[in-house]
Design a protein around this motif. Structure first.
Motif: not given
Length: 85
Positions: A11-13, A28-31, A38-40, A47-49
């Motif tokens: 999934x996108x943000x 975005x703040x969490x990132x 976890x994101x890629x 993107x997020x699984x």
């Protein structure tokens, strides 16, 4: 891929934020603070699984207000004692 092993869904943000019932800005703040799922990065895209989002949300599972749970989903802010670099 077999029926028993379906392809991973990403999934996108904005999509991930809707899935988690958060705003895109909160995700975005969490990132930024390292408190989120976890994101890629693929090219310039984040993107997020789907299973990573579910796993992160599941850390906040509680059965009552006195239940310590299995983990903590932190707010989207800098954690005390966490170094930026």
């Amino acid at each position: 891929m077999s029926v028993n092993n379906p392809p991973q869904r990403y999934l996108t943000t904005p999509e991930a934020a809707r899935f988690l019932a958060l705003s895109g800005r909160t995700l975005e703040k969490h990132r930024t603070y390292g408190t989120g799922p976890t994101y890629r990065k693929v090219g310039g895209r984040v993107i997020y699984a789907l299973e990573d989002l579910q796993s992160w949300a599941d850390r906040g599972t509680r059965s009552s207000t006195s239940d310590p749970g299995i983990g903590t989903v932190h707010p989207a802010k800098r954690l005390e004692g966490k170094d930026d670099g």
